[in-house]
Design a protein around this motif. Sequence first.
Motif, PDB file in Angstrom:
ATOM      1  N   ASN A 206     -48.402 -14.010 -24.290  1.00 43.88           N
ATOM      2  CA  ASN A 206     -47.158 -14.729 -24.050  1.00 43.88           C
ATOM      3  C   ASN A 206     -47.123 -16.055 -24.797  1.00 43.88           C
ATOM      4  O   ASN A 206     -46.098 -16.431 -25.377  1.00 43.88           O
ATOM      5  CB  ASN A 206     -46.991 -14.956 -22.541  1.00 43.88           C
ATOM      6  CG  ASN A 206     -45.616 -15.522 -22.216  1.00 43.88           C
ATOM      7  OD1 ASN A 206     -44.599 -14.959 -22.584  1.00 43.88           O
ATOM      8  ND2 ASN A 206     -45.602 -16.664 -21.542  1.00 43.88           N
ATOM      9  N   SER A 207     -48.249 -16.774 -24.813  1.00 47.48           N
ATOM     10  CA  SER A 207     -48.288 -18.092 -25.488  1.00 47.48           C
ATOM     11  C   SER A 207     -48.066 -17.941 -26.988  1.00 47.48           C
ATOM     12  O   SER A 207     -47.365 -18.746 -27.615  1.00 47.48           O
ATOM     13  CB  SER A 207     -49.622 -18.784 -25.213  1.00 47.48           C
ATOM     14  OG  SER A 207     -50.693 -18.073 -25.825  1.00 47.48           O
ATOM     15  N   ILE A 208     -48.667 -16.893 -27.571  1.00 54.54           N
ATOM     16  CA  ILE A 208     -48.495 -16.669 -29.018  1.00 54.54           C
ATOM     17  C   ILE A 208     -47.051 -16.273 -29.312  1.00 54.54           C
ATOM     18  O   ILE A 208     -46.429 -16.767 -30.270  1.00 54.54           O
ATOM     19  CB  ILE A 208     -49.463 -15.576 -29.527  1.00 54.54           C
ATOM     20  CG1 ILE A 208     -50.908 -16.002 -29.306  1.00 54.54           C
ATOM     21  CG2 ILE A 208     -49.217 -15.296 -31.013  1.00 54.54           C
ATOM     22  CD1 ILE A 208     -51.934 -14.885 -29.532  1.00 54.54           C
ATOM     23  N   ALA A 209     -46.504 -15.349 -28.482  1.00 52.85           N
ATOM     24  CA  ALA A 209     -45.138 -14.874 -28.699  1.00 52.85           C
ATOM     25  C   ALA A 209     -44.131 -16.021 -28.587  1.00 52.85           C
ATOM     26  O   ALA A 209     -43.184 -16.115 -29.377  1.00 52.85           O
ATOM     27  CB  ALA A 209     -44.792 -13.781 -27.701  1.00 52.85           C
ATOM     28  N   VAL A 210     -44.340 -16.911 -27.599  1.00 51.58           N
ATOM     29  CA  VAL A 210     -43.419 -18.054 -27.422  1.00 51.58           C
ATOM     30  C   VAL A 210     -43.450 -18.937 -28.668  1.00 51.58           C
ATOM     31  O   VAL A 210     -42.404 -19.373 -29.176  1.00 51.58           O
ATOM     32  CB  VAL A 210     -43.803 -18.859 -26.156  1.00 51.58           C
ATOM     33  CG1 VAL A 210     -43.075 -20.213 -26.136  1.00 51.58           C
ATOM     34  CG2 VAL A 210     -43.463 -18.060 -24.901  1.00 51.58           C
ATOM     35  N   ALA A 211     -44.659 -19.209 -29.194  1.00 49.97           N
ATOM     36  CA  ALA A 211     -44.788 -20.057 -30.382  1.00 49.97           C
ATOM     37  C   ALA A 211     -44.127 -19.400 -31.600  1.00 49.97           C
ATOM     38  O   ALA A 211     -43.434 -20.058 -32.385  1.00 49.97           O
ATOM     39  CB  ALA A 211     -46.262 -20.335 -30.667  1.00 49.97           C
ATOM     40  N   ALA A 212     -44.326 -18.061 -31.737  1.00 50.10           N
ATOM     41  CA  ALA A 212     -43.747 -17.347 -32.881  1.00 50.10           C
ATOM     42  C   ALA A 212     -42.220 -17.348 -32.804  1.00 50.10           C
ATOM     43  O   ALA A 212     -41.530 -17.578 -33.810  1.00 50.10           O
ATOM     44  CB  ALA A 212     -44.276 -15.919 -32.917  1.00 50.10           C
TER      45      ALA A 212
ATOM     46  N   GLU B 224     -46.159  -6.961 -32.448  1.00 45.26           N
ATOM     47  CA  GLU B 224     -47.165  -7.449 -33.400  1.00 45.26           C
ATOM     48  C   GLU B 224     -48.186  -8.329 -32.700  1.00 45.26           C
ATOM     49  O   GLU B 224     -49.396  -8.245 -32.972  1.00 45.26           O
ATOM     50  CB  GLU B 224     -46.484  -8.213 -34.536  1.00 45.26           C
ATOM     51  CG  GLU B 224     -47.391  -8.568 -35.700  1.00 45.26           C
ATOM     52  CD  GLU B 224     -47.882  -7.355 -36.485  1.00 45.26           C
ATOM     53  OE1 GLU B 224     -48.865  -7.517 -37.237  1.00 45.26           O
ATOM     54  OE2 GLU B 224     -47.308  -6.255 -36.347  1.00 45.26           O
ATOM     55  N   VAL B 225     -47.723  -9.167 -31.763  1.00 44.78           N
ATOM     56  CA  VAL B 225     -48.639 -10.024 -30.995  1.00 44.78           C
ATOM     57  C   VAL B 225     -49.582  -9.155 -30.173  1.00 44.78           C
ATOM     58  O   VAL B 225     -50.789  -9.389 -30.132  1.00 44.78           O
ATOM     59  CB  VAL B 225     -47.840 -10.991 -30.089  1.00 44.78           C
ATOM     60  CG1 VAL B 225     -48.767 -11.681 -29.088  1.00 44.78           C
ATOM     61  CG2 VAL B 225     -47.120 -12.036 -30.927  1.00 44.78           C
ATOM     62  N   ASP B 226     -49.046  -8.119 -29.513  1.00 45.69           N
ATOM     63  CA  ASP B 226     -49.885  -7.178 -28.743  1.00 45.69           C
ATOM     64  C   ASP B 226     -50.971  -6.587 -29.622  1.00 45.69           C
ATOM     65  O   ASP B 226     -52.139  -6.482 -29.226  1.00 45.69           O
ATOM     66  CB  ASP B 226     -49.032  -6.036 -28.179  1.00 45.69           C
ATOM     67  CG  ASP B 226     -48.224  -6.460 -26.967  1.00 45.69           C
ATOM     68  OD1 ASP B 226     -48.474  -7.561 -26.453  1.00 45.69           O
ATOM     69  OD2 ASP B 226     -47.328  -5.696 -26.553  1.00 45.69           O
ATOM     70  N   SER B 227     -50.566  -6.182 -30.827  1.00 45.80           N
ATOM     71  CA  SER B 227     -51.498  -5.552 -31.754  1.00 45.80           C
ATOM     72  C   SER B 227     -52.598  -6.524 -32.176  1.00 45.80           C
ATOM     73  O   SER B 227     -53.778  -6.169 -32.184  1.00 45.80           O
ATOM     74  CB  SER B 227     -50.730  -5.045 -32.977  1.00 45.80           C
ATOM     75  OG  SER B 227     -51.602  -4.500 -33.913  1.00 45.80           O
TER      76      SER B 227
ATOM     77  N   ASP C 208     -52.705 -11.299 -20.906  1.00 45.05           N
ATOM     78  CA  ASP C 208     -51.234 -11.358 -20.840  1.00 45.05           C
ATOM     79  C   ASP C 208     -50.720 -12.756 -21.146  1.00 45.05           C
ATOM     80  O   ASP C 208     -49.738 -12.937 -21.868  1.00 45.05           O
ATOM     81  CB  ASP C 208     -50.744 -10.911 -19.459  1.00 45.05           C
ATOM     82  CG  ASP C 208     -50.936  -9.413 -19.253  1.00 45.05           C
ATOM     83  OD1 ASP C 208     -51.097  -8.696 -20.258  1.00 45.05           O
ATOM     84  OD2 ASP C 208     -50.932  -8.975 -18.079  1.00 45.05           O
ATOM     85  N   GLU C 209     -51.375 -13.779 -20.556  1.00 36.70           N
ATOM     86  CA  GLU C 209     -50.950 -15.168 -20.811  1.00 36.70           C
ATOM     87  C   GLU C 209     -51.163 -15.529 -22.276  1.00 36.70           C
ATOM     88  O   GLU C 209     -50.353 -16.237 -22.884  1.00 36.70           O
ATOM     89  CB  GLU C 209     -51.730 -16.144 -19.916  1.00 36.70           C
ATOM     90  CG  GLU C 209     -51.382 -16.074 -18.440  1.00 36.70           C
ATOM     91  CD  GLU C 209     -52.152 -14.972 -17.725  1.00 36.70           C
ATOM     92  OE1 GLU C 209     -52.950 -14.260 -18.395  1.00 36.70           O
ATOM     93  OE2 GLU C 209     -51.931 -14.799 -16.510  1.00 36.70           O
ATOM     94  N   LEU C 210     -52.259 -15.019 -22.857  1.00 36.40           N
ATOM     95  CA  LEU C 210     -52.557 -15.291 -24.269  1.00 36.40           C
ATOM     96  C   LEU C 210     -51.447 -14.708 -25.152  1.00 36.40           C
ATOM     97  O   LEU C 210     -50.939 -15.376 -26.059  1.00 36.40           O
ATOM     98  CB  LEU C 210     -53.913 -14.691 -24.637  1.00 36.40           C
ATOM     99  CG  LEU C 210     -54.364 -14.863 -26.099  1.00 36.40           C
ATOM    100  CD1 LEU C 210     -54.464 -16.340 -26.469  1.00 36.40           C
ATOM    101  CD2 LEU C 210     -55.702 -14.161 -26.331  1.00 36.40           C
TER     102      LEU C 210
END
Length: 889
Positions: free
Chosen positions: A738-744, A690-693, A734-736
């Motif tokens: 990752n940062s969103i996925a970590v927070a989620a 979902e983050v990728d999308s 990629d870093e963006l």
Amino acid sequence: MVNFIKKIFGTKNDREIKRLFAFVDGINAFEPSMAALSDSQLAEKTGEFRRRLESGQSLDDILNEAFATVREVSKRFLNMRHFDVQLIGGMVLHEGKIAEMKTGEGKTLVATLSVYLNALDGKGVHVVTVNDYLAKRDAQWMGTIYHALGLSVGVIQNEGSFLFDPAYLSTDKRLNNLRPCERKEAYAADVTYGTNNEFGFDYLRDNMKYDFADYCQRELNYAIVDEVDSILIDEARTPLIISGPSEESTDKYYKLNRIVPSLKPEDDFKIDEKLKTVILTESGNSKVERLLGVNNLYDPANIELVHHALQALRAHHLFKRDVEYVVKDGEVVIVDEFTGRIMPGRRWSDGLHQAIEAKEGVKIASENQTLATITFQNFFRMYNKLAGMTGTADTEASEFAQIYNLEVVVIPTNQPLIRPDFPDVIYKTYKAKFDAVIQEIEQCHKKGQPALVGTTSIEKSEVLSNLLKKKGIKHSVLNAKLHEKEAEIVAQAGRVGAVTIATNMAGRGTDIVLGGTPDGVAREFLKSKSDYTEEDFGEALKKARAACEEEKRQVISAGGLHIIGTERHEARRIDNQLRGRSGRQGDPGSSRFYLSLEDDLMRIFGSDRISGLMNLLKMEEDIPIENKMVSKAIENSQKRVEAHNFDIRKHLLEYDDVMNKQRKEIYSFRLEVLQGESMKDRILDMVDDEVDSLVSIFCPENAGRDEWDENGLKDAIFGTFSITFRPDLSLGPDELRNSIAVAAKAQYDSKEKEAGPEVMRYMERMFLLQVIDAQWKDHLLGIDHLKEGIGLRGYAQKDPLVEYKKEAFNLFSDMSDRISSEVLKRLFRIQVKHEAETEIRERPQKEQLVYNRGDGDGAKQPLRKDKKVGRNDPCPCGSGKKYKRCCGA
């Protein structure tokens, strides 16, 4: 040249029979040793065979001895010894092929050989029949063999499920030896009898359940399909559908029904009887627009009106009362064109059934939305091994081979067939034909020869019945309106002077015994007694046996059972089934078909040449043509129709195969959810996807950073993961991500700590199941709409099938994305409360489900609740189960 080679080497079928006959001596060699065993020693053979299988032997290794065991048990308990040709039939079934056996050759008994052998590995065997009566009858009859050998037998019926128990006596004598049980118990038995509909619907129902423990069926291991041509060919075009009510108004059907009388054939619309279609002419379009008060019928907003207008025209001009359907108790009930049986609850789809209801002036049932569907073609192809038996399969051998990978083997008869099949007799008109039929029936009746008269519709059987009444000839009528008594009527159709009129249904399931059956004759003797004892029946049975033997002698001297066909069917198989009722087990008999140029087959598929010849010769109406060349020409017409119908079924299967792959994908995902202890890893994968999308939508890599939508991404993150997170757009993609996925994921861990791991696992499972079901239902609706319009792509020089595959794949991909997105939104938004404050609901709403062939088959009413019922409370319906496992499921 081909015929010369066949004479020398024999046909492929001849060589196959010769190969199998080599095993018969091996089976027969065991007969003396089996006869020396006691009943208990025979029963112990089952345990011995199972131990041998566990030690590494195969089913083929024990086949000879297992078949010999079954034959000995059958001989002792049923007084029926398998003939050598029946042993061959059993081997054909075991090898996963179709055994074509003529009527009266004992297919039911043949099946016991392969059923027993294949049940030994404990994975279960399904015996599939065409109706509940035959499933129940065969289980009660053959259950004695399996029970004596220590195997359990289940029976699946529309109204319930049972286990065979010889000690069980029911208040309903028809259910003696059948002890009621849970459906799951019946499926857990070594052998399970049931109809194709019940097996198919149970598969669909299982894949709508919310607890794996509630699944009824095991792995689909081995099935023997009785009357395999009826189930896998005749019924292949109509899918099984479970549907729920939609909220659409039924007014449009009445409105369109009122305008049909104003439209004139040829001027306003054209009919194609071969394809059963109707098209509007330019004049018809204008007239419909005027009558409905619309400016443009083909405006996108009105396109549905076109569809329903055409369905209304089809209802009036292509579907006749007492032919395709009957009106019973204020309902339109479909008549099966192949068997002549009425199909209660079954509905035509696409609004056709509603159009016919409007035509007949009965209450219109609302349209239903599909929740689950499968065709018999795809359902039966899921079995690890599939076999079938029928009296008529060889004419469709190529279809069985191409669609199901099933080879047809024609089994020799035990006694030579001595029935002559006389050439067809063709008249100019219906009236002349029926006059000749009545005359032949009279002749048979006078000399005591029983006659079975086959018709293609209820309407025609009743016309014939009225003509016989005028002549004062006593007769029985067997059609879809009386199918409850079909077995009893058919069984007595071989008595002296009996005249039986039957639709196609008479060609299936019950043998016609010359002289009648002692049971039926005994009951006739006791008709005058309102109540009789077992002793009374025993005495009557003795007299009946003697009477039946005497009648049989009279019937044989009169020529045996005479078959009169009043019309040719589109499929040769159906005609052969009717003929096959006569001449069983070497009995005498005869058959003849009476046709007219006004018959549907003759009228639609080219009787012009024959009609021209009759007119040229100035032949009178009552002078028939009787010529083998004419019969051959008609048979060639049937072959063309069969080929056309095969192409339709093959074409439909190509479309359904796309849907089948998607169904398997969704059902396997559902099963993974139900069986998995934890779906957390799957949920976290969904977070990453979902983050990728979201990043690809709001921060596409092929766009400049100044074009990235920071606020849009921020809002989307909050909408999906319920977190306020300001993305750092200075990071690389990629870093963006990752940062969103970590927070989620951190937010998800926080939710889990608050609710507890056990509750979170439960929520994951329930939300996944709810969303999968809701999205699958919407996807099925989308696929239905896609199918309706895809044919138009052909006008753009595009292959509709290729386009359908592309579009269906896109729809499925979109659905998969929606499932992930919706599940995440629900899980991240959930506010956990204590159980005292709220009850977690396993399903969003208990719907009224409809099980049908094409669009109907009975509805299960939802449970009305006056007060809140806890999930673990006893269900108020009285089933004895917990609410969550019954009406709350």
